[in-house]
Design an enzyme around this catalytic site. Structure first.
Site, short mmCIF file in Angstrom:
data_model
loop_
_atom_site.label_atom_id
_atom_site.label_comp_id
_atom_site.label_asym_id
_atom_site.label_seq_id
_atom_site.Cartn_x
_atom_site.Cartn_y
_atom_site.Cartn_z
N ALA A 75 12.24 27.57 -36.81
CA ALA A 75 13.49 28.53 -36.88
C ALA A 75 14.20 27.56 -37.98
O ALA A 75 14.07 28.39 -38.99
CB ALA A 75 14.39 28.65 -35.49
N ASN A 152 22.68 28.27 -27.99
CA ASN A 152 22.06 27.71 -27.42
C ASN A 152 23.13 26.25 -26.46
O ASN A 152 23.15 25.36 -26.07
CB ASN A 152 20.92 26.67 -28.25
CG ASN A 152 22.21 25.83 -29.35
OD1 ASN A 152 22.86 26.01 -29.83
ND2 ASN A 152 22.31 24.17 -29.24
N GLN A 180 16.96 31.52 -29.70
CA GLN A 180 17.44 31.45 -27.83
C GLN A 180 16.85 32.66 -27.35
O GLN A 180 16.94 32.70 -26.06
CB GLN A 180 18.34 30.91 -27.86
CG GLN A 180 19.15 29.24 -28.23
CD GLN A 180 17.79 28.54 -27.56
OE1 GLN A 180 18.22 28.63 -25.77
NE2 GLN A 180 17.92 27.16 -27.55
N HIS A 202 8.35 27.07 -30.36
CA HIS A 202 8.05 26.28 -29.05
C HIS A 202 8.79 26.22 -27.69
O HIS A 202 9.10 26.11 -26.75
CB HIS A 202 8.31 25.14 -29.50
CG HIS A 202 9.19 24.18 -30.30
ND1 HIS A 202 10.91 23.94 -29.50
CD2 HIS A 202 10.42 24.63 -31.31
CE1 HIS A 202 12.16 23.95 -29.76
NE2 HIS A 202 11.37 24.04 -31.34
N THR A 251 -1.86 24.99 -46.30
CA THR A 251 -2.31 25.02 -44.87
C THR A 251 -2.01 25.62 -43.40
O THR A 251 -0.69 24.69 -43.38
CB THR A 251 -3.89 24.72 -44.21
OG1 THR A 251 -4.35 23.55 -46.13
CG2 THR A 251 -4.53 24.58 -43.39
N CYS A 335 19.00 17.36 -18.69
CA CYS A 335 19.26 17.95 -19.17
C CYS A 335 20.01 17.73 -20.39
O CYS A 335 18.69 16.41 -20.97
CB CYS A 335 20.27 17.96 -18.19
SG CYS A 335 21.31 16.54 -18.44
C1 LIG Z 1 20.32 28.95 -31.52
C2 LIG Z 1 19.36 27.82 -32.50
N1 LIG Z 1 19.28 27.85 -33.57
C3 LIG Z 1 18.02 27.17 -34.09
C4 LIG Z 1 16.87 26.08 -33.47
C5 LIG Z 1 16.25 25.44 -34.26
O1 LIG Z 1 15.46 25.56 -33.79
P1 LIG Z 1 13.93 24.16 -34.69
O2 LIG Z 1 14.50 22.79 -34.15
O3 LIG Z 1 12.72 24.98 -33.53
O4 LIG Z 1 13.69 24.85 -35.73
C6 LIG Z 1 17.68 25.84 -32.69
C7 LIG Z 1 17.33 24.77 -31.14
O5 LIG Z 1 17.70 24.11 -30.77
C8 LIG Z 1 18.75 26.52 -31.62
O6 LIG Z 1 19.15 27.05 -30.54
#
Ligand SMILES: Cc1ncc(COP(=O)(O)O)c(C=O)c1O
Length: 389
Positions: A75, A152, A180, A202, A251, A335
């Site tokens: 993301a 998150n 999320q 993931h 790739t 946690c």
């Molecule tokens: C709300 C939110 N945005 C973005 C991310 C970033 O995701 P990634 O580390 O997979 O790029 C996270 C990861 O914890 C998230 O909780």
């Protein structure tokens, strides 16, 4: 790990369904070649799986054109594409205080470098952004609104459809961080009027790490911010404008794509609603259990409505990191503690001054016993502090 109670699903979903592991293994053995580069059968078959996964995901988000579903590392990578590819000198962007650093930092860098101005909208006591605050923040030069669908840290799900309606009405592009929420609750880019969406593979999409992506609606003028090989039109000297190439370089992580493909099939088999209902019931049990313990403060957890199964709390007198260490070492509970990459949430809640919170987050493989054990553990930790006082 044997005996570990994993309550850190907001960081990454663990474990992954067996069918995801199996399919990735089999796919890489049978199709581990570079898709879209050549015409031999194995290469074509690999490309077909990649395209089939684009189709599955575009259907999942209710978009139209599978080529508008592009893959990236995660993301954060896609949010960088979106923010840097949409904003130019003199633009204004709006975001919220509930964002992850994956949104805050790319925007802050553009602001620091004198490219954009930005406004950050706050959230209320319950953890929700008021769409009218977004409307009020829109200026004549506002180009982009970027909002986190689900937090998150505090777990609140923002009123995306209302914000989308306002953005469309005002002619401002609307980008949503679904890190999320994708794989947790239904996301409909048409109904929610989402122009750009970033997802990560993931977490609840049940893929592996190292794969994510974006959706970009037709007519949205996003620029490619990087250039490289695409496997087609090799004589052309610049990066291609055509989708999906515009946002993909080099790739692809095909083993990651295969994981997303199997993850989609697993979600379909299990049913998003069923998974969410089970998870939120466990969250509700956890919330009620923790809120009955003396000396526990929970954050923005009034009810399960518009909530993810993510719970942040503190034990009075303990630092969050100490509680996390005790949960891990003494009780075998995983946690996350600290600021959870979302510093403005903590600044807004005042928890930045006490080094953040402890976060427990429920996933599809948690069961009631895990929640009972977590409540008992926190109860003992809180009682230990009370004795010392
Ligand atoms: C709300 C939110 N945005 C973005 C991310 C970033 O995701 P990634 O580390 O997979 O790029 C996270 C990861 O914890 C998230 O909780």
């Amino acid at each position: 790990m044997q005996g570990l109670i994993y309550l850190d699903n907001a960081a990454t979903a663990f474990p992954k369904p067996k069918m995801v592991h199996d399919f990735m293994y089999q796919f890489y053995q049978e199709h581990g070649v570079n898709p879209g580069r050549s015409g031999y059968d194995m290469c074509i078959a690999t490309e077909e799986i990649v395209h089939a996964t684009r189709k599955m995901l575009i259907r999942f988000f209710n978009g139209k054109d599978p080529n508008r579903l592009t893959f990236s590392y995660n993301a954060s990578d896609s949010l960088n594409h979106i923010i840097q590819g949409m904003l130019q000198k003199g633009d204004h962007a709006i975001t919220t205080k509930v964002e992850h650093n994956s949104v805050l930092r790319p925007l802050n860098c553009l602001e620091r470098d004198g490219v954009i101005e930005q406004t950050r909208v706050a959230f209320d006591k319950r953890g929700f952004v008021d769409p009218e605050d977004i409307r009020r923040a829109i200026r004549p030069n506002t180009k982009l609104v970027v909002v986190n669908h689900g937090s998150n840290v505090i777990g609140t799900i923002q009123p995306i459809a209302e914000i989308g309606r306002i953005c469309r009405e005002k002619g401002v592009y609307f980008a949503v961080d679904t890190s999320q929420t994708a794989g947790v609750i239904p996301i409909d880019v048409e109904a929610m009027k989402i122009d750009l969406l970033a997802f990560t593979g993931h977490k609840s999409l049940m893929g592996p790490t190292g794969i994510g992506g974006s959706y970009v609606r037709e007519e949205v003028p996003i620029r490619s911010t990087r250039s490289g090989g695409t496997g087609v039109h090799s004589a052309y000297p610049y990066h291609l404008d055509e989708f999906p190439y515009r946002l993909e370089i080099g790739t692809l992580n095909i083993i990651g794509v295969a994981g997303l493909n199997a993850g989609q099939r697993w979600l379909e088999e299990e049913g998003l609603e069923n998974i969410h209902r089970r998870e939120i019931a466990l969250w509700e049990k956890l919330r009620r259990g923790l809120q009955q313990i003396d000396g526990i403060v929970t954050y923005c957890a009034d009810s399960a409505e518009d909530h993810l199964p993510v719970l942040s709390f503190n034990v009075e007198g303990w630092e969050a990191s100490d509680v996390g260490t005790m949960l891990d070492v003494d009780y075998g509970i995983a946690c996350r503690t600290g600021l959870q990459c979302a510093p403005l949430v903590h600044e807004h809640l005042g928890t930045d001054k006490i080094k953040g919170t402890v976060r427990l987050s429920v996933g599809p493989f948690n069961v009631e016993e895990h929640i009972d054990r977590a409540i008992e553990a926190v109860m003992e930790i809180a009682a230990m502090k009370a004795k010392k006082r």
